[in-house]
Each structure stands twice: as structure tokens, then as C-alpha cells.
Design a protein around this motif. Structure first.
Motif, mmCIF file in Angstrom:
data_model
loop_
_atom_site.group_PDB
_atom_site.id
_atom_site.type_symbol
_atom_site.label_atom_id
_atom_site.label_comp_id
_atom_site.label_asym_id
_atom_site.label_seq_id
_atom_site.Cartn_x
_atom_site.Cartn_y
_atom_site.Cartn_z
ATOM 1 N N UNK A 1 0.800 -1.219 0.000
ATOM 2 C CA UNK A 1 0.000 0.000 0.000
ATOM 3 C C UNK A 1 0.828 1.262 0.000
ATOM 4 N N UNK A 2 1.984 1.239 0.652
ATOM 5 C CA UNK A 2 2.850 2.424 0.682
ATOM 6 C C UNK A 2 3.373 2.736 -0.722
ATOM 7 N N UNK A 3 3.747 1.697 -1.446
ATOM 8 C CA UNK A 3 4.229 1.875 -2.817
ATOM 9 C C UNK A 3 3.131 2.489 -3.690
ATOM 10 N N UNK B 1 0.828 7.069 -6.456
ATOM 11 C CA UNK B 1 -0.313 7.942 -6.700
ATOM 12 C C UNK B 1 0.022 9.393 -6.418
ATOM 13 N N UNK B 2 0.782 9.622 -5.344
ATOM 14 C CA UNK B 2 1.185 10.989 -5.010
ATOM 15 C C UNK B 2 2.063 11.574 -6.111
ATOM 16 N N UNK B 3 2.989 10.778 -6.635
ATOM 17 C CA UNK B 3 3.879 11.266 -7.691
ATOM 18 C C UNK B 3 3.081 11.682 -8.922
ATOM 19 N N UNK B 4 2.005 10.953 -9.203
ATOM 20 C CA UNK B 4 1.145 11.289 -10.336
ATOM 21 C C UNK B 4 0.349 12.569 -10.093
ATOM 22 N N UNK C 1 0.537 -3.042 -8.294
ATOM 23 C CA UNK C 1 -0.794 -2.486 -8.481
ATOM 24 C C UNK C 1 -0.891 -1.621 -9.716
ATOM 25 N N UNK C 2 -2.119 -1.252 -10.065
ATOM 26 C CA UNK C 2 -2.357 -0.455 -11.266
ATOM 27 C C UNK C 2 -1.652 0.897 -11.190
ATOM 28 N N UNK C 3 -1.742 1.571 -10.052
ATOM 29 C CA UNK C 3 -1.178 2.917 -9.928
ATOM 30 C C UNK C 3 0.341 2.880 -10.024
ATOM 31 N N UNK C 4 0.971 1.951 -9.311
ATOM 32 C CA UNK C 4 2.440 1.879 -9.347
ATOM 33 C C UNK C 4 2.935 1.482 -10.733
ATOM 34 N N UNK C 5 2.229 0.598 -11.420
ATOM 35 C CA UNK C 5 2.633 0.223 -12.774
ATOM 36 C C UNK C 5 2.503 1.408 -13.729
#
Length: 253
Positions: A85-87, A92-95, A159-163
Motif C-alpha cells: 500500500x505504501x508503494x 499515486x502521489x507522484x502522479x 498495483x495499477x497505480x504503481x505500474x
């Protein structure tokens, strides 16, 4: 000078010329956004121009500062906590970086007058100085520095966001965009400007901004020196251009 260099210089000079033509009306307001195009052109051009200027890279120097202060690359020190979850949260924050600074631009544009000019000028000045930093100290960052490949605690997006974020960063970065961290500089400049222009907006942006800065280290994109330089740059430009405005806290956002 290669043809691609001459083309880039001509395009940027043309954009600067249009910026100087008139200071009122709809055309003026539209032209305030033109530097975005200029900076995107410059960013991509630097990725090909700098390797033709020098083969030197600043990664070893930047890494040495991390090791002097923290015993190792700071990104590696925090890597055991960047999973699951942290990743996803940091990715998500970087985006959120682009929505965050666009929000700052919209608020400054609505303010008009000195606030608008100060914010736009400060933001573009940060990028101009940042690009100079890329030219003087080109570096790839921990996640792309070959000498760290065997030591790196590799992050694996699941996960989708990290990918999504990993794909955007790896295909979009120009390979020399580390020192200073413009994610840090631009994010903190927006946050500090919000503190001056709209306390309510500052409260809304505080947590996302902190997460964006944390992500630059947590996702192994930057060394600590990059983030520190970006933070100093943002504070200096904000102090010089935006802070003197001292817009009342009861003004609408």
C-alpha cells in the motif's frame, strides 16, 4: 550546432518573442501558458543535447553525499518500508504532481494582477534554474544508476497505480533530470504560494505536497541532495517573488 539544437533554440526564441508582445487582453492571458510548451521542448532536447556535450555524470558525487550523511543511498535506507500500500500511495502521489501545479496556476490566474505574475514568473524561474542544474550536473538517479544495480533494493510495481507511474517515469524522463529535484522545487513553491495567497488551499495541498516530496526518495528517483537543492530553490524564489504580496488570509481562494 546540430539541426535539432537550432530548431529548439528557434522555437523557444519564438515563444519568448510572443510573450513580449502586449500585456493585456485574452491573447496575453493565453500566452502566459506558452512557457509550458517551451519547457517541454527544452526538457526533451536536454536529453539528447547533454550527452553530446559531456559524458560526465553526477551520480557518484550525489551518492557520496547520501553516504556521508546517511551511511548509504537514502532511497535504499527507506526501501524496506516501500511495499504494498505504501508503494501505491507514493506512486499515486507522484502522479498528482501535474494536477497540483496546474491547480496553482488556475488559482493564480483567477487572482490576477501581481499575484498571477509573481506565481507564473516564480514557477518558470524555478524550471529555468532547474534545467541549468541538469546541464551542470547531469545524473540519472538511483533507480537508473548502473553502479547501484547490484546493491539496489529493487521496487516491483504490482498495483495499477504503481505500474502506471513506473511506466510514465521510465518512458518520459530524459535521463539527466535529477539535480535539483524539480518535483520538490515546484511542489513546495506551489505550497508556499498557497500559504501566501489562500490558507484554505494550503490546507488542502499540504498532505499531497508532502507525499510528492517523500515519493521522490521513496520511489528511488532522487538522491537526498537533489531534494534539498529543490527545497532551497523553492524557498528562495517564493521569498523573493510571492511572499512580499502578503494577500489577506480572508481573501477568496
Amino acid at each position: 550546432m546540430a539541426p535539432i539544437d537550432l530548431t529548439g533554440v528557434c522555437l523557444i526564441a519564438g515563444l519568448l518573442w510572443t510573450m513580449a508582445k502586449g500585456k493585456t487582453g485574452g491573447w496575453f492571458h493565453a500566452r502566459l501558458w506558452f512557457p509550458f510548451l517551451g519547457f517541454n521542448l527544452t526538457y526533451n532536447w536536454l536529453g539528447s543535447a547533454i550527452p553530446r556535450l559531456t559524458t560526465w555524470r553526477g551520480d557518484a558525487w550525489l551518492l557520496s553525499m547520501d553516504r556521508a550523511l546517511f551511511g548509504d543511498c537514502l532511497s535504499f535506507k527507506v526501501a524496506p518500508w516501500i511495499n504494498g500500500g505504501v508503494y501505491e500511495l507514493l506512486s499515486g502521489a507522484y502522479l498528482l504532481f501535474f494536477p497540483l501545479f496546474i491547480t496553482g496556476f488556475i488559482v493564480a490566474a483567477r487572482r490576477g494582477g501581481r499575484a498571477r505574475i509573481a506565481f507564473f514568473s516564480g514557477f518558470f524561474l524555478i524550471y529555468a534554474i532547474g534545467f541549468a542544474g541538469y546541464a551542470l550536473c547531469p545524473a540519472a538517479g538511483p533507480f537508473r544508476y548502473d553502479a547501484l544495480a547490484g546493491e539496489m533494493h529493487a521496487l516491483h510495481p504490482h498495483g495499477f497505480i504503481s505500474r502506471l507511474n513506473d511506466s510514465i517515469v521510465r518512458t518520459g524522463c530524459n535521463g539527466v533530470d535529477v539535480f535539483p529535484s524539480l518535483h520538490t522545487a515546484a511542489t513546495l513553491f506551489v505550497l508556499l504560494s498557497a500559504l501566501t495567497l489562500s490558507r484554505r488551499l494550503f490546507a488542502v495541498l499540504l498532505v499531497p505536497a508532502c507525499l510528492i516530496v517523500a515519493a521522490t526518495i521513496g520511489l528511488q528517483y532522487h538522491y537526498a541532495a537533489d531534494v534539498a537543492a529543490g527545497a532551497v530553490l523553492s524557498v528562495v524564489v517564493w521569498w523573493w517573488l510571492v511572499r512580499p504580496l502578503r494577500i489577506p488570509t480572508h481573501s477568496p481562494p
